[in-house]
Design a protein around this motif. Structure first.
Motif, PDB file in Angstrom:
ATOM      1  N   THR A 156       0.795  18.897 -18.286  1.00 12.00           N
ATOM      2  CA  THR A 156       0.674  19.572 -19.568  1.00 12.00           C
ATOM      3  C   THR A 156      -0.120  18.681 -20.520  1.00 12.00           C
ATOM      4  O   THR A 156      -0.414  17.520 -20.223  1.00 12.00           O
ATOM      5  CB  THR A 156       2.058  19.853 -20.163  1.00 12.00           C
ATOM      6  N   ALA A 157      -0.433  19.211 -21.693  1.00 12.90           N
ATOM      7  CA  ALA A 157      -1.216  18.444 -22.662  1.00 12.90           C
ATOM      8  C   ALA A 157      -0.501  17.186 -23.112  1.00 12.90           C
ATOM      9  O   ALA A 157      -1.141  16.192 -23.472  1.00 12.90           O
ATOM     10  CB  ALA A 157      -1.556  19.327 -23.867  1.00 12.90           C
ATOM     11  N   ASP A 158       0.828  17.223 -23.087  1.00  9.50           N
ATOM     12  CA  ASP A 158       1.591  16.046 -23.498  1.00  9.50           C
ATOM     13  C   ASP A 158       2.047  15.215 -22.301  1.00  9.50           C
ATOM     14  O   ASP A 158       2.946  14.385 -22.426  1.00  9.50           O
ATOM     15  CB  ASP A 158       2.777  16.438 -24.377  1.00  9.50           C
ATOM     16  N   GLY A 159       1.435  15.444 -21.133  1.00 14.69           N
ATOM     17  CA  GLY A 159       1.614  14.547 -20.005  1.00 14.69           C
ATOM     18  C   GLY A 159       2.784  14.816 -19.094  1.00 14.69           C
ATOM     19  O   GLY A 159       3.088  13.995 -18.227  1.00 14.69           O
ATOM     20  N   PHE A 183      -6.549  23.719 -23.732  1.00 10.78           N
ATOM     21  CA  PHE A 183      -5.660  22.803 -23.026  1.00 10.78           C
ATOM     22  C   PHE A 183      -4.719  22.106 -23.994  1.00 10.78           C
ATOM     23  O   PHE A 183      -3.562  21.824 -23.662  1.00 10.78           O
ATOM     24  CB  PHE A 183      -6.473  21.772 -22.234  1.00 10.78           C
ATOM     25  N   ALA A 184      -5.169  21.841 -25.208  1.00  9.40           N
ATOM     26  CA  ALA A 184      -4.320  21.175 -26.194  1.00  9.40           C
ATOM     27  C   ALA A 184      -3.098  22.004 -26.545  1.00  9.40           C
ATOM     28  O   ALA A 184      -2.076  21.462 -27.003  1.00  9.40           O
ATOM     29  CB  ALA A 184      -5.124  20.876 -27.465  1.00  9.40           C
ATOM     30  N   ASP A 185      -3.175  23.323 -26.316  1.00 11.89           N
ATOM     31  CA  ASP A 185      -2.027  24.194 -26.599  1.00 11.89           C
ATOM     32  C   ASP A 185      -0.900  24.014 -25.591  1.00 11.89           C
ATOM     33  O   ASP A 185       0.238  24.437 -25.835  1.00 11.89           O
ATOM     34  CB  ASP A 185      -2.447  25.672 -26.569  1.00 11.89           C
ATOM     35  N   LEU A 186      -1.189  23.401 -24.452  1.00  9.88           N
ATOM     36  CA  LEU A 186      -0.195  23.306 -23.377  1.00  9.88           C
ATOM     37  C   LEU A 186       0.789  22.168 -23.628  1.00  9.88           C
ATOM     38  O   LEU A 186       0.966  21.277 -22.798  1.00  9.88           O
ATOM     39  CB  LEU A 186      -0.890  23.100 -22.034  1.00  9.88           C
ATOM     40  N   ASP A 187       1.439  22.208 -24.762  1.00 13.05           N
ATOM     41  CA  ASP A 187       2.430  21.180 -25.097  1.00 13.05           C
ATOM     42  C   ASP A 187       3.834  21.747 -25.178  1.00 13.05           C
ATOM     43  O   ASP A 187       4.779  21.051 -25.556  1.00 13.05           O
ATOM     44  CB  ASP A 187       2.073  20.488 -26.407  1.00 13.05           C
ATOM     45  N   GLY A 188       4.005  23.030 -24.841  1.00 12.03           N
ATOM     46  CA  GLY A 188       5.323  23.650 -24.841  1.00 12.03           C
ATOM     47  C   GLY A 188       5.836  24.054 -26.201  1.00 12.03           C
ATOM     48  O   GLY A 188       6.937  24.607 -26.296  1.00 12.03           O
ATOM     49  N   LYS A 189       5.066  23.810 -27.258  1.00 15.23           N
ATOM     50  CA  LYS A 189       5.565  24.128 -28.602  1.00 15.23           C
ATOM     51  C   LYS A 189       4.485  24.702 -29.517  1.00 15.23           C
ATOM     52  O   LYS A 189       4.662  24.738 -30.723  1.00 15.23           O
ATOM     53  CB  LYS A 189       6.187  22.889 -29.250  1.00 15.23           C
TER      54      LYS A 189
END
Length: 551
Positions: A369-372, A300-306
């Motif tokens: 996403t992981a970054d909200g 899930f931490a990978d889901l930050d778009g970058k």
């Protein structure tokens, strides 16, 4: 094998060779120097005229990521014994290689001064380039009411939910637009009668197989054929796609029987290719979270778009002027309910699924996403979507998945963009979000909701711009309002004033012609239903259009 791809019925991109079970390595390069013959001042050497035209039209500057990888770097790596260069990525500036003798080859590769790092194919981070927004190009205001109808057969309601039938009736069915479809194969699409019109008019501009090499994409998986039918099929009384007159590139990037991280790099090659040939829209109904090798699984931490390479590439594609859509996924209710890769990318349109009653389906993957950030962005019909079978019978059936919601919306947005070419890809998405059913309260299951293809794109296009006026303006208060609204005009001299109220379909629902000397008005709009409207005030000093909301 744990699969979480979006198949559901429930460069100069390198050297294409057969990709087998050998160990794959990612070789990241330091730069694009070393006598690179390509320069940003001569884009025609690495981009087609269509790609250059798209960049010029929307003021997208050339970036170092556009330059092909330095050829001498690739040739030196290729010359290392036991190394086969599978392909290169200009956007990520690296090569994927297959190595049979790691112990002897890796020290040589790592000794090259132009090599930044090496490792087994894995996740990769990159800082995104910043590009300028295009020059504002207003062209039109409202759309007339529909006058022409088409027989959509079983696909009627999935088009109607987006008001696609309306924009089709106005003559916008994708003519002149180019859509790249990245999928696992397009089985029998070349012999299916629902695509007769597409092939007879030369609407398939080309095909590429980035998995096995070559150009034959018609003998692999059926998933892409069903996806394509949501956009390109025409068989009156049976099915009509959402962009039946668009042109298409059919690109195979997915090896359906397996789930390996290498497929993300196949997708990157496909996206780079789509950019280079001038595609305007890129749609994908694939996504990745878990792989055959658990060590490669995303978290899930990978889901930050970058973080994930495919998400990085999806964002880069959008920043190069493409409208990028990707399915949210079908994992809700499973151990991975969140969107997958690259649905986490921040610059693309992630698509969730609704049913015939516009309820979000139980399987449609959710955000954040992981970054909200909120995901999905928009929703379309993915519950019992009407698609074509992958055979020569022209038979159609109902199928489930965000895999089908995505192309339905991609075709619709293509027609919308055709109708409003002054918008760039970012503004197309932003405009349609503002027309969508859930725009006031976006959430992580529906996003901004179901967009309206016949809505007036005033909120984004004009942003309260004045037309032929430097002094005239007006205010509306309160906004949103319940029933009574106060309109105040700039206190200057007018010889005429006309006020029109439009709904999101562009239809005039009220016209007011007050005295030219009356600058402050109080109106009772209790007779109109709740929703989004546009107030257009035309005066002798100019014209302005503003959005209002009736609560």
């Amino acid at each position: 094998m744990n699969k979480n791809k979006l198949f559901l019925l429930l460069s100069f991109f390198g050297i294409v060779t057969s990709i087998n079970a050998q160990t794959k390595y990612w070789v990241r390069l330091n730069n694009k120097n070393g006598g690179n013959p390509y320069t940003l001042s001569n884009p025609s050497a690495f981009l087609t005229p269509a790609a250059i035209q798209r960049r010029t039209t929307y003021n997208v500057p050339y970036h170092i990521t556009d330059l092909p990888v330095t050829p001498s770097y690739v040739s030196q790596i290729s010359a290392v014994p036991s190394v086969t260069v599978l392909y290169v990525s200009k956007w990520l500036n690296g090569v994927v290689v297959s190595i049979t003798n790691t112990a002897s080859a890796m020290p040589i590769i790592n000794s090259f001064t132009f090599v930044a790092s090496t490792g087994v194919v894995n996740k990769y981070k990159l800082d995104m380039p910043v590009i300028e927004q295009p020059v504002f190009m207003p062209e039109q205001e409202m759309r007339a009411n529909p006058t022409t109808t088409f027989n959509y057969g079983g696909s009627y309601w999935q088009n109607k939910q987006l008001n696609v039938d309306c924009i089709h009736s106005q003559g916008f069915r994708g003519q002149g637009m180019v859509i790249a479809v990245l999928d696992a194969g397009f089985l029998n699409a070349n012999i299916n009668p629902v695509f007769d019109s597409l092939f007879n008019r030369g609407g398939v501009l080309g095909t590429r197989d980035f998995v096995s090499g070559g150009t034959n994409v018609y003998d692999d998986d059926a998933h892409g054929e069903m996806v394509l039918s949501c956009m390109a099929a025409i068989k009156p009384g049976v099915i009509m796609g959402s962009a039946p007159r668009a042109n298409y590139w059919l690109l195979r990037t997915e090896d359906a029987p397996t789930e390996k991280l290498i497929e993300e790099y196949n997708w990157i090659r496909g996206a780079e290719f789509a950019d280079s040939v001038g595609a305007q829209v890129l749609t994908t109904s694939l996504g990745y979270t878990q792989f055959d090798n658990p060590a490669q699984n995303h978290t899930f931490a990978d889901l930050d778009g970058k973080t994930a390479p495919m998400s990085i590439a999806a964002n880069l594609a959008a920043r190069k002027g493409l409208l990028v859509l990707n399915a949210a996924g079908n994992g809700n209710g499973s151990s991975w309910p969140k969107v997958g890769i690259p649905a986490d990318a921040d610059s693309i349109c992630t698509v969730g699924a609704i049913d015939s009653l516009s309820n979000v389906t139980g399987f449609s993957s959710i955000g954040p996403t992981a970054d909200g950030r909120i995901k999905p962005d928009l929703v379309a019909r993915g519950g019992n979507s009407w698609v074509s079978a992958a055979n020569s019978s022209a038979a159609c059936f109902q199928a489930n998945g965000t895999s089908f919601a995505t192309p339905i919306l991609a075709g619709a947005m293509t027609c919308f963009w055709q109708a409003h070419p002054y918008l760039n890809s970012f503004k197309v998405l932003d405009t349609l979000k503002k027309t969508a059913s859930n725009f006031a309260i976006p959430n992580n299951s529906r996003g901004w909701g179901t967009p309206n293809m016949c809505a007036v794109p005033i909120t984004t296009v004009f942003k309260n711009h004045t037309l032929n006026s430097s002094v005239f303006n007006f205010t509306v208060s309160p906004n949103p309002f319940n029933s009574i609204v106060q309109i105040n005009l700039t206190p200057i001299y007018y010889t005429s004033i006309n006020i029109q109220i439009y709904n999101t379909l562009g239809a005039i629902i009220k016209t007011i012609n007050p005295p030219a000397s009356m600058l402050n008005y109080e109106y009772d709009f209790s007779d109109i239903t709740s929703g989004v409207y546009f107030i257009k005030i035309s005066t002798s000093q100019g014209t302005i259009i503003k959005k209002v909301i009736r609560q």
